[in-house]
Write an enzyme that holds these catalytic residues in place. Structure first.
Site, mmCIF file in Angstrom:
data_model
loop_
_atom_site.group_PDB
_atom_site.id
_atom_site.type_symbol
_atom_site.label_atom_id
_atom_site.label_comp_id
_atom_site.label_asym_id
_atom_site.label_seq_id
_atom_site.Cartn_x
_atom_site.Cartn_y
_atom_site.Cartn_z
ATOM 1 N N GLU A 137 94.093 81.142 25.988
ATOM 2 C CA GLU A 137 95.402 80.481 25.999
ATOM 3 C C GLU A 137 96.534 81.321 25.405
ATOM 4 O OE1 GLU A 137 94.527 76.758 24.061
ATOM 5 O OE2 GLU A 137 92.953 76.263 25.514
ATOM 6 N N GLU A 244 86.506 75.282 32.678
ATOM 7 C CA GLU A 244 86.411 74.068 31.852
ATOM 8 C C GLU A 244 86.712 72.824 32.686
ATOM 9 O OE1 GLU A 244 88.677 74.467 28.199
ATOM 10 O OE2 GLU A 244 88.143 76.573 27.983
HETATM 11 O O1 G3I Z 1 82.895 69.475 13.202
HETATM 12 C C1 G3I Z 1 83.893 68.628 12.659
HETATM 13 C C2 G3I Z 1 83.272 67.555 11.823
HETATM 14 O O2 G3I Z 1 82.646 68.140 10.711
HETATM 15 C C3 G3I Z 1 84.368 66.579 11.381
HETATM 16 O O3 G3I Z 1 83.774 65.510 10.692
HETATM 17 C C4 G3I Z 1 85.105 66.032 12.573
HETATM 18 C C5 G3I Z 1 86.263 65.117 12.173
HETATM 19 O O4 G3I Z 1 87.265 65.092 13.126
HETATM 20 O O5 G3I Z 1 85.647 67.108 13.309
HETATM 21 C C6 G3I Z 1 84.656 67.997 13.796
HETATM 22 O O6 G3I Z 1 85.298 69.018 14.500
HETATM 23 C C7 G3I Z 1 85.798 68.668 15.779
HETATM 24 C C8 G3I Z 1 85.186 69.642 16.785
HETATM 25 O O7 G3I Z 1 85.740 69.419 18.049
HETATM 26 C C9 G3I Z 1 83.672 69.499 16.886
HETATM 27 O O8 G3I Z 1 83.338 68.255 17.378
HETATM 28 C C10 G3I Z 1 87.288 68.793 15.772
HETATM 29 O O9 G3I Z 1 87.863 67.796 14.946
HETATM 30 C C11 G3I Z 1 87.832 68.672 17.149
HETATM 31 O O10 G3I Z 1 89.212 68.963 17.147
HETATM 32 C C12 G3I Z 1 87.139 69.649 18.060
HETATM 33 O O11 G3I Z 1 87.629 69.464 19.360
HETATM 34 C C13 G3I Z 1 87.359 70.511 20.247
HETATM 35 C C14 G3I Z 1 88.650 71.089 20.768
HETATM 36 O O12 G3I Z 1 88.351 72.104 21.718
HETATM 37 C C15 G3I Z 1 89.482 71.726 19.666
HETATM 38 O O13 G3I Z 1 90.549 72.400 20.198
HETATM 39 C C16 G3I Z 1 86.554 69.934 21.404
HETATM 40 O O14 G3I Z 1 85.275 69.494 20.928
HETATM 41 C C17 G3I Z 1 86.384 70.990 22.482
HETATM 42 O O15 G3I Z 1 85.832 70.388 23.631
HETATM 43 C C18 G3I Z 1 87.745 71.562 22.843
HETATM 44 O O16 G3I Z 1 87.572 72.568 23.796
HETATM 45 C C19 G3I Z 1 88.754 73.210 24.240
HETATM 46 C C20 G3I Z 1 88.404 74.624 24.647
HETATM 47 O O17 G3I Z 1 87.779 75.284 23.584
HETATM 48 C C21 G3I Z 1 89.651 75.384 25.112
HETATM 49 N N1 G3I Z 1 90.325 74.679 26.169
HETATM 50 C C22 G3I Z 1 90.649 73.286 25.867
HETATM 51 C C23 G3I Z 1 89.405 72.519 25.472
HETATM 52 C C24 G3I Z 1 89.709 71.085 25.272
HETATM 53 O O18 G3I Z 1 90.591 70.884 24.218
#
Ligand code: G3I
Length: 375
Positions: A137, A244
């Site tokens: 990105e 994705e």
């Molecule tokens: O691991 C922590 C956990 O310890 C905590 O309790 C919890 C509380 O919110 O958060 C957990 O982390 C989360 C993580 O996913 C793992 O589940 C984050 O908050 C959350 O923001 C994160 O979201 C990810 C997101 O990227 C962040 O930008 C999504 O799972 C993931 O699918 C998403 O993937 C991205 C690609 O990498 C890039 N393109 C966009 C795509 C969708 O946003």
């Protein structure tokens, strides 16, 4: 380097191999992959034959504490992929999100050393990485510590160029990809990406383009718009990857039927495009996708309509080849042959050729069933 490279001592996760040919795209020129989070779903190998870690190969996931690398979830995904012969893509090296929070408190020189160390350790631990999203990105998500990589510089994108130069050194055997969202139906954003890609291509630093293809863009797109996007990127001559993919439906209508209809409208455009070498979905199990209503298999293993369609579409794809050209003229029929149908072809040379052609059509022409494996 602060960390020993414990390649031989990796805690390998026992991964049972899935039966060959079980995946939707098994044996096809292109792969159809999906993401792995902390564990591999039991039915992953029934559908997908490429793996991208959802979060576990992001720098912020691995090194949330400076100097302490947590490879556990990434080991799981990597071991599963390599044990099953699936391509494994690392996602991602340099991204203005999900980086370690401590990085912004360092000097640019310290940041640079940490970035290089991150790449070095990742490459050493996972030698079979097939491809890597070097920069994620660049247009949509600014990098707060870009000055560590040369900042904007004379090209306007020196930090991206430096990232790819480093990646080429550290991952000499992997495909280097750039990955972006939101350019699918936005020509201005796409042109920014194309300008960056041209800089990288001129320097021989890029091998492919990742198009994220998320629902918030695709739900509102037509097949023609998707084709326009793919054609624009394909004009670079680089391989394209849908990295994705997720789809909900159309507008507010996110029913199972609407989701399936949008898959039927857009997926063939991507899958059949000559420059697209593979497609990766961003999750598939209902309730386990980052974006609600994008799952295509229920948590109990039953399949939603989009999966039913996808299976039958892929079972029949690539589309049937065009009808064969008219058979070459044969020797004149022997007198008294009746001239009607049913008679055996003349045994002349041209007739033999025609017969050979028909037989090869019936048993399948190698050029149609083999072809280039997705790179
Ligand atoms: O691991 C922590 C956990 O310890 C905590 O309790 C919890 C509380 O919110 O958060 C957990 O982390 C989360 C993580 O996913 C793992 O589940 C984050 O908050 C959350 O923001 C994160 O979201 C990810 C997101 O990227 C962040 O930008 C999504 O799972 C993931 O699918 C998403 O993937 C991205 C690609 O990498 C890039 N393109 C966009 C795509 C969708 O946003």
């Amino acid at each position: 380097m602060r960390f020993p490279l414990v390649m031989a001592g990796l805690a390998m996760i026992a991964c049972s191999a899935v039966p060959a040919g079980a995946q939707l795209a098994a044996g096809k020129e292109k792969f159809l992959g999906n993401i792995v989070a902390n564990s591999v779903p039991a039915n992953f190998g029934a559908y997908w034959n490429q793996v991208t870690p959802e979060n576990s190969s992001k720098w912020g996931s691995v090194e949330s504490v400076r100097g302490t690398m947590n490879w556990t979830a990434l080991d799981t995904a990597y071991q599963y992929a390599t044990a099953n012969g699936f391509r494994f893509k690392a996602h991602t090296l340099v991204w203005g999100s999900q980086y370690p929070s401590w990085i912004t408190g360092l000097t640019p020189a310290e940041q640079r050393a940490e970035i290089e160390e991150w790449m070095t350790l990742l490459a050493a631990r996972y030698p079979q990485i097939w491809a890597v999203d070097v920069v994620n990105e660049p247009v949509k998500t600014p990098l707060p510590f870009k000055n560590a990589l040369g900042g904007d510089g004379a090209t306007g994108w020196d930090w991206v160029i430096t990232s790819f130069q480093l990646a080429r050194q550290k991952f000499p055997n992997a495909k280097l990809l750039i990955n972006e969202y939101g350019t699918e139906n936005d020509a201005a954003a796409r042109n920014q990406m194309l300008a960056i890609i041209a800089l990288l291509k001129d320097r021989g630093l890029i091998d492919g383009i990742g198009i994220q293809a998320h629902a918030f863009n695709l739900d509102a797109m037509t097949a023609a718009q998707m084709r326009t996007c793919l054609d624009a990127y394909a004009a670079t001559g680089l391989d394209l990857y849908i990295t994705e993919l997720d789809i909900r439906g159309t507008g507010a209508t996110q029913t199972e039927a609407a989701q399936s209809a949008k898959y039927q409208e857009l997926f063939p455009v991507m899958w059949e495009h000559g420059a697209v070498k593979g497609v990766t979905l961003w999750g598939y199990i209902v309730g386990q996708t980052w974006l609600a209503n994008t799952g295509i298999v229920n948590a109990d293993g039953t399949e939603r309509a989009a999966t039913t369609w996808l299976k039958s579409y892929l079972a029949g794809s690539p589309p049937p080849p065009p009808p064969p050209p008219p058979a070459p003229p044969t020797s004149p029929p022997a007198s008294g042959g009746g001239g009607g149908g049913g008679g055996a072809p003349s045994p002349g040379f041209l007739g033999g050729l025609a017969l050979l052609f028909v037989v090869r059509r019936l048993v399948g022409h190698p050029a149609r069933t083999g072809g280039n494996r997705a790179r």
